[in-house]
Design a protein around this motif. Structure first.
Motif, PDB file in Angstrom:
ATOM      1  N   THR A  57       9.129   0.828   0.337  1.00  0.00           N
ATOM      2  CA  THR A  57       8.544   1.000  -0.989  1.00  0.00           C
ATOM      3  C   THR A  57       8.548  -0.299  -1.787  1.00  0.00           C
ATOM      4  O   THR A  57       7.550  -0.638  -2.412  1.00  0.00           O
ATOM      5  CB  THR A  57       9.297   2.087  -1.767  1.00  0.00           C
ATOM      6  OG1 THR A  57       9.268   3.282  -1.003  1.00  0.00           O
ATOM      7  CG2 THR A  57       8.648   2.350  -3.100  1.00  0.00           C
ATOM      8  N   GLU A  58       9.653  -1.006  -1.795  1.00  0.00           N
ATOM      9  CA  GLU A  58       9.714  -2.239  -2.585  1.00  0.00           C
ATOM     10  C   GLU A  58       8.709  -3.275  -2.101  1.00  0.00           C
ATOM     11  O   GLU A  58       8.077  -3.953  -2.896  1.00  0.00           O
ATOM     12  CB  GLU A  58      11.127  -2.817  -2.537  1.00  0.00           C
ATOM     13  CG  GLU A  58      12.106  -2.025  -3.375  1.00  0.00           C
ATOM     14  CD  GLU A  58      13.485  -2.636  -3.363  1.00  0.00           C
ATOM     15  OE1 GLU A  58      13.588  -3.873  -3.263  1.00  0.00           O
ATOM     16  OE2 GLU A  58      14.448  -1.874  -3.472  1.00  0.00           O
ATOM     17  N   ARG A  59       8.545  -3.373  -0.786  1.00  0.00           N
ATOM     18  CA  ARG A  59       7.573  -4.317  -0.240  1.00  0.00           C
ATOM     19  C   ARG A  59       6.153  -3.895  -0.601  1.00  0.00           C
ATOM     20  O   ARG A  59       5.315  -4.731  -0.937  1.00  0.00           O
ATOM     21  CB  ARG A  59       7.738  -4.371   1.286  1.00  0.00           C
ATOM     22  CG  ARG A  59       7.304  -5.658   1.866  1.00  0.00           C
ATOM     23  CD  ARG A  59       7.756  -5.825   3.276  1.00  0.00           C
ATOM     24  NE  ARG A  59       7.315  -4.693   4.092  1.00  0.00           N
ATOM     25  CZ  ARG A  59       7.620  -4.536   5.365  1.00  0.00           C
ATOM     26  NH1 ARG A  59       8.373  -5.405   5.969  1.00  0.00           N
ATOM     27  NH2 ARG A  59       7.178  -3.505   6.041  1.00  0.00           N
ATOM     28  N   LEU A  60       5.891  -2.609  -0.574  1.00  0.00           N
ATOM     29  CA  LEU A  60       4.565  -2.101  -0.926  1.00  0.00           C
ATOM     30  C   LEU A  60       4.289  -2.315  -2.412  1.00  0.00           C
ATOM     31  O   LEU A  60       3.197  -2.734  -2.791  1.00  0.00           O
ATOM     32  CB  LEU A  60       4.444  -0.624  -0.563  1.00  0.00           C
ATOM     33  CG  LEU A  60       3.096   0.024  -0.794  1.00  0.00           C
ATOM     34  CD1 LEU A  60       1.997  -0.701  -0.029  1.00  0.00           C
ATOM     35  CD2 LEU A  60       3.144   1.489  -0.376  1.00  0.00           C
ATOM     36  N   ILE A  86      -0.551  -3.476   6.333  1.00  0.00           N
ATOM     37  CA  ILE A  86      -1.382  -2.686   7.243  1.00  0.00           C
ATOM     38  C   ILE A  86      -0.972  -1.219   7.281  1.00  0.00           C
ATOM     39  O   ILE A  86      -1.801  -0.336   7.446  1.00  0.00           O
ATOM     40  CB  ILE A  86      -1.380  -3.315   8.659  1.00  0.00           C
ATOM     41  CG1 ILE A  86      -2.421  -2.673   9.554  1.00  0.00           C
ATOM     42  CG2 ILE A  86      -0.030  -3.195   9.306  1.00  0.00           C
ATOM     43  CD1 ILE A  86      -3.812  -3.103   9.281  1.00  0.00           C
ATOM     44  N   TYR A  87       0.310  -0.941   7.104  1.00  0.00           N
ATOM     45  CA  TYR A  87       0.768   0.441   7.236  1.00  0.00           C
ATOM     46  C   TYR A  87       0.307   1.343   6.092  1.00  0.00           C
ATOM     47  O   TYR A  87       0.412   2.552   6.188  1.00  0.00           O
ATOM     48  CB  TYR A  87       2.293   0.502   7.366  1.00  0.00           C
ATOM     49  CG  TYR A  87       3.060   0.091   6.132  1.00  0.00           C
ATOM     50  CD1 TYR A  87       3.372   1.027   5.149  1.00  0.00           C
ATOM     51  CD2 TYR A  87       3.486  -1.207   5.957  1.00  0.00           C
ATOM     52  CE1 TYR A  87       4.074   0.669   4.033  1.00  0.00           C
ATOM     53  CE2 TYR A  87       4.193  -1.582   4.846  1.00  0.00           C
ATOM     54  CZ  TYR A  87       4.488  -0.637   3.884  1.00  0.00           C
ATOM     55  OH  TYR A  87       5.181  -0.991   2.772  1.00  0.00           O
ATOM     56  N   ILE A  88      -0.248   0.776   5.015  1.00  0.00           N
ATOM     57  CA  ILE A  88      -0.714   1.614   3.899  1.00  0.00           C
ATOM     58  C   ILE A  88      -1.822   2.565   4.366  1.00  0.00           C
ATOM     59  O   ILE A  88      -1.936   3.673   3.874  1.00  0.00           O
ATOM     60  CB  ILE A  88      -1.171   0.754   2.704  1.00  0.00           C
ATOM     61  CG1 ILE A  88      -1.323   1.605   1.446  1.00  0.00           C
ATOM     62  CG2 ILE A  88      -2.460   0.042   2.995  1.00  0.00           C
ATOM     63  CD1 ILE A  88      -1.570   0.801   0.195  1.00  0.00           C
ATOM     64  N   ARG A  89      -2.598   2.157   5.354  1.00  0.00           N
ATOM     65  CA  ARG A  89      -3.669   3.015   5.859  1.00  0.00           C
ATOM     66  C   ARG A  89      -3.119   4.252   6.550  1.00  0.00           C
ATOM     67  O   ARG A  89      -3.744   5.294   6.569  1.00  0.00           O
ATOM     68  CB  ARG A  89      -4.550   2.242   6.828  1.00  0.00           C
ATOM     69  CG  ARG A  89      -5.275   1.101   6.131  1.00  0.00           C
ATOM     70  CD  ARG A  89      -6.289   0.452   7.008  1.00  0.00           C
ATOM     71  NE  ARG A  89      -7.358   1.384   7.247  1.00  0.00           N
ATOM     72  CZ  ARG A  89      -7.919   1.577   8.446  1.00  0.00           C
ATOM     73  NH1 ARG A  89      -7.518   0.900   9.475  1.00  0.00           N
ATOM     74  NH2 ARG A  89      -8.887   2.437   8.579  1.00  0.00           N
ATOM     75  N   TYR A 102      -4.716   5.449   0.305  1.00  0.00           N
ATOM     76  CA  TYR A 102      -5.673   4.455   0.788  1.00  0.00           C
ATOM     77  C   TYR A 102      -7.104   4.980   0.735  1.00  0.00           C
ATOM     78  O   TYR A 102      -7.881   4.601  -0.128  1.00  0.00           O
ATOM     79  CB  TYR A 102      -5.307   4.003   2.205  1.00  0.00           C
ATOM     80  CG  TYR A 102      -6.145   2.862   2.694  1.00  0.00           C
ATOM     81  CD1 TYR A 102      -5.915   1.576   2.248  1.00  0.00           C
ATOM     82  CD2 TYR A 102      -7.190   3.067   3.585  1.00  0.00           C
ATOM     83  CE1 TYR A 102      -6.695   0.517   2.675  1.00  0.00           C
ATOM     84  CE2 TYR A 102      -7.969   2.015   4.020  1.00  0.00           C
ATOM     85  CZ  TYR A 102      -7.718   0.748   3.562  1.00  0.00           C
ATOM     86  OH  TYR A 102      -8.493  -0.285   3.983  1.00  0.00           O
ATOM     87  N   ASN A 103      -7.460   5.861   1.641  1.00  0.00           N
ATOM     88  CA  ASN A 103      -8.850   6.314   1.743  1.00  0.00           C
ATOM     89  C   ASN A 103      -9.336   7.016   0.484  1.00  0.00           C
ATOM     90  O   ASN A 103     -10.425   6.746   0.000  1.00  0.00           O
ATOM     91  CB  ASN A 103      -9.036   7.225   2.944  1.00  0.00           C
ATOM     92  CG  ASN A 103      -9.029   6.458   4.235  1.00  0.00           C
ATOM     93  OD1 ASN A 103      -9.389   5.285   4.269  1.00  0.00           O
ATOM     94  ND2 ASN A 103      -8.601   7.098   5.298  1.00  0.00           N
ATOM     95  N   ARG A 104      -8.545   7.929  -0.044  1.00  0.00           N
ATOM     96  CA  ARG A 104      -8.997   8.657  -1.238  1.00  0.00           C
ATOM     97  C   ARG A 104      -9.174   7.744  -2.426  1.00  0.00           C
ATOM     98  O   ARG A 104     -10.074   7.932  -3.239  1.00  0.00           O
ATOM     99  CB  ARG A 104      -8.009   9.764  -1.588  1.00  0.00           C
ATOM    100  CG  ARG A 104      -8.009  10.868  -0.586  1.00  0.00           C
ATOM    101  CD  ARG A 104      -8.368  12.167  -1.234  1.00  0.00           C
ATOM    102  NE  ARG A 104      -8.371  13.218  -0.231  1.00  0.00           N
ATOM    103  CZ  ARG A 104      -7.714  14.337  -0.352  1.00  0.00           C
ATOM    104  NH1 ARG A 104      -6.990  14.554  -1.416  1.00  0.00           N
ATOM    105  NH2 ARG A 104      -7.790  15.240   0.591  1.00  0.00           N
ATOM    106  N   GLN A 105      -8.294   6.776  -2.562  1.00  0.00           N
ATOM    107  CA  GLN A 105      -8.389   5.870  -3.707  1.00  0.00           C
ATOM    108  C   GLN A 105      -9.542   4.889  -3.540  1.00  0.00           C
ATOM    109  O   GLN A 105     -10.392   4.754  -4.411  1.00  0.00           O
ATOM    110  CB  GLN A 105      -7.074   5.111  -3.900  1.00  0.00           C
ATOM    111  CG  GLN A 105      -5.890   5.997  -4.158  1.00  0.00           C
ATOM    112  CD  GLN A 105      -6.103   6.932  -5.322  1.00  0.00           C
ATOM    113  OE1 GLN A 105      -6.564   6.531  -6.383  1.00  0.00           O
ATOM    114  NE2 GLN A 105      -5.782   8.186  -5.149  1.00  0.00           N
TER     115      GLN A 105
END
Length: 145
Positions: A57-60, A86-89, A102-105
């Motif tokens: 979470t902190e890195r994101l 990359i892992y946000i997808r 990701y996709n919805r936003q």
């Protein structure tokens, strides 16, 4: 003399800029608070049940809080680039929590807002307003790109 290409580029940049800022704000709300905004304009909010994200979470949050994007090109030929982990997808997948981050936003906001505004909003009146606001001889009109 301002060309039509330059004016159209300013219009596109303004439309996409606003929506890219909205995407980052909403992604941060999802990560920090578990709050998901949906509907036209994002006026409806729902809170996520269960725990917030794990150790990444902190890195994101730092990635989403950093430099949102870079713009290259000129006129109507603009390219917007953004860097996210990359892992946000994969956070949208149901077995990983279905975070809708990701996709919805991205597609919901860019396709429903920016694309529609660029496609239908660049009228002759808007073109003339931009021409006057970008012309250095018309100081009474304020416009920020």
């Amino acid at each position: 003399m301002l060309t039509d290409d330059f004016i159209k580029g300013a219009f596109i940049r303004k439309a996409v800029d606003e929506d890219l800022q909205t995407i980052r704000e909403r992604q941060l709300m999802i990560v920090r608070d578990g709050e998901y905004r949906h509907g036209a304009g994002g006026y409806q909010a729902s809170l996520r049940k269960g725990p917030l994200m794990n150790q990444r979470t902190e890195r994101l949050i730092s990635a989403l809080s950093g430099n949102a994007y870079q713009v290259s090109g000129s006129g109507a030929q603009l390219e917007f680039r953004s860097t996210v982990p990359i892992y946000i997808r994969f956070l949208d997948m149901k077995h990983l929590g279905n975070w809708r981050i990701y996709n919805r936003q991205i597609w919901g906001i860019l396709y429903n807002n920016a694309y529609q505004e660029i496609r239908f909003g660049f009228t002759d009146e808007v073109r003339e307003f931009l021409r006057k606001s970008l012309d250095p001889h018309h100081y009474n009109v304020k416009f920020r790109v």
